[in-house]
Design a protein around this motif. Sequence first.
Motif, PDB file in Angstrom:
ATOM      1  N   ASP A 118       0.768  -1.083  -0.111  1.00 43.75           N
ATOM      2  CA  ASP A 118       0.066  -0.018  -0.016  1.00 43.75           C
ATOM      3  C   ASP A 118       1.054   1.260   0.040  1.00 43.75           C
ATOM      4  N   GLY A 119       2.147   1.197   0.010  1.00 41.94           N
ATOM      5  CA  GLY A 119       3.213   2.313  -0.213  1.00 41.94           C
ATOM      6  C   GLY A 119       3.429   2.767   1.211  1.00 41.94           C
ATOM      7  N   ASN A 120       2.899   2.288   2.208  1.00 41.53           N
ATOM      8  CA  ASN A 120       3.242   2.766   3.474  1.00 41.53           C
ATOM      9  C   ASN A 120       4.677   1.818   4.051  1.00 41.53           C
ATOM     10  N   ASN A 143       3.549   7.022  -7.127  1.00 45.76           N
ATOM     11  CA  ASN A 143       4.583   7.039  -8.354  1.00 45.76           C
ATOM     12  C   ASN A 143       5.251   5.551  -8.561  1.00 45.76           C
ATOM     13  N   TYR A 144       5.024   4.475  -7.692  1.00 51.66           N
ATOM     14  CA  TYR A 144       5.667   3.338  -8.006  1.00 51.66           C
ATOM     15  C   TYR A 144       4.711   2.463  -8.902  1.00 51.66           C
ATOM     16  N   SER A 145       5.471   1.317  -9.431  1.00 49.42           N
ATOM     17  CA  SER A 145       5.145   0.542 -10.528  1.00 49.42           C
ATOM     18  C   SER A 145       4.369  -0.668  -9.746  1.00 49.42           C
ATOM     19  N   PHE A 167      12.513   1.022  -5.597  1.00 48.41           N
ATOM     20  CA  PHE A 167      11.380   0.490  -6.119  1.00 48.41           C
ATOM     21  C   PHE A 167      11.296   1.332  -7.678  1.00 48.41           C
ATOM     22  N   PRO A 168      10.740   0.467  -8.529  1.00 46.15           N
ATOM     23  CA  PRO A 168      10.571   0.813  -9.891  1.00 46.15           C
ATOM     24  C   PRO A 168       9.453   1.959  -9.876  1.00 46.15           C
ATOM     25  N   SER A 169       9.415   3.248 -10.699  1.00 49.47           N
ATOM     26  CA  SER A 169       8.729   3.920 -10.953  1.00 49.47           C
ATOM     27  C   SER A 169       7.540   3.466 -11.925  1.00 49.47           C
TER      28      SER A 169
END
Length: 314
Positions: A118-120, A143-145, A167-169
């Motif tokens: 979840d990006g956290n 921004n992440y893939s 991490f990949p954008s």
Amino acid sequence: PTYVDIPNAPCRPFDVTVSANRCIMIEKPNRLYISEFNDHFQWPGLIADMADAGDIMILIERLTRTSFSILGEASQWVGKAQAGRFPFRFDIVDEQPGPMSVNSCVRDGFVQYYIGIDGNVYRFDGIRCTRVGNAMQRYVQQNYSYENRFMAWGVLLEDFRTIFFFFPSNINDAPDIGIFYNVDSGEMGRLSYGEAGLTMGWKYRNISTLTYDDLDDYSATYVGLDVFFPTYLSMAGQSVRAQMFGDTTGVTHVSGNGPGSDNGANVEGKWELALMNPGGEGQNFRLDTFETYFTKTANPTTVEISVGVTDTLM
């Protein structure tokens, strides 16, 4: 070689750890295989399925010498060594979003940190799983893939007590952006780097020696030595833990080394206002003093400062 080259390996695992003198392998979606005591070539049929939460396991990682974590897409487990017929007891501790990838979990002592789906960023100590990365969650989400999230990874820079997550954008298929998290202060920020994506990293121990005969290779005078060793710290210590990074071109980089440039290019530094205004809600403040420090190097350092201010709160 792969893990299946180990004699009698029970599966083709996606992650492996060691706990209580036993090797543990995990196979998709949620099956654990446990080796014999002090013998990772013998697998006596000790199998456990982490099926209660109904999700897919992502990784396993050592917590203490006798316990390890099992982190799934939506659950966090702990395996603890026990006496008896089966060597481990498994308990589900929490049901928070799981890590992006098998390499996105970083240990600091007996505590684990991972960047979640979840990006956290989450802190897991075997007792509870806590969100600690709210400040950067929106940035990561935007921004992440998600499709390439399995390439995400992290590393702890011990000198700075800071974890870097890469991490990949959403416009790249290799890690080209990231965030950092300081495990002591909770400070967070963004990472951006150019040229080649960083695909992996690891810790190593830099063992260095310096003798009087070695100094002769640099210069025969004290004045000449100043160019190569501007301070006593420049000669480094006998044994220093550091980090290496590998990029998509196959080049290896050592953290903390270099002449003060970005592979020959100028280093760009950015300072952003905190996400919570120090002046309080509805307040603004102006920059009064800007101070910085650059370590003395053999090459001159040119600094150009550009400061922008605004009267709005945007």
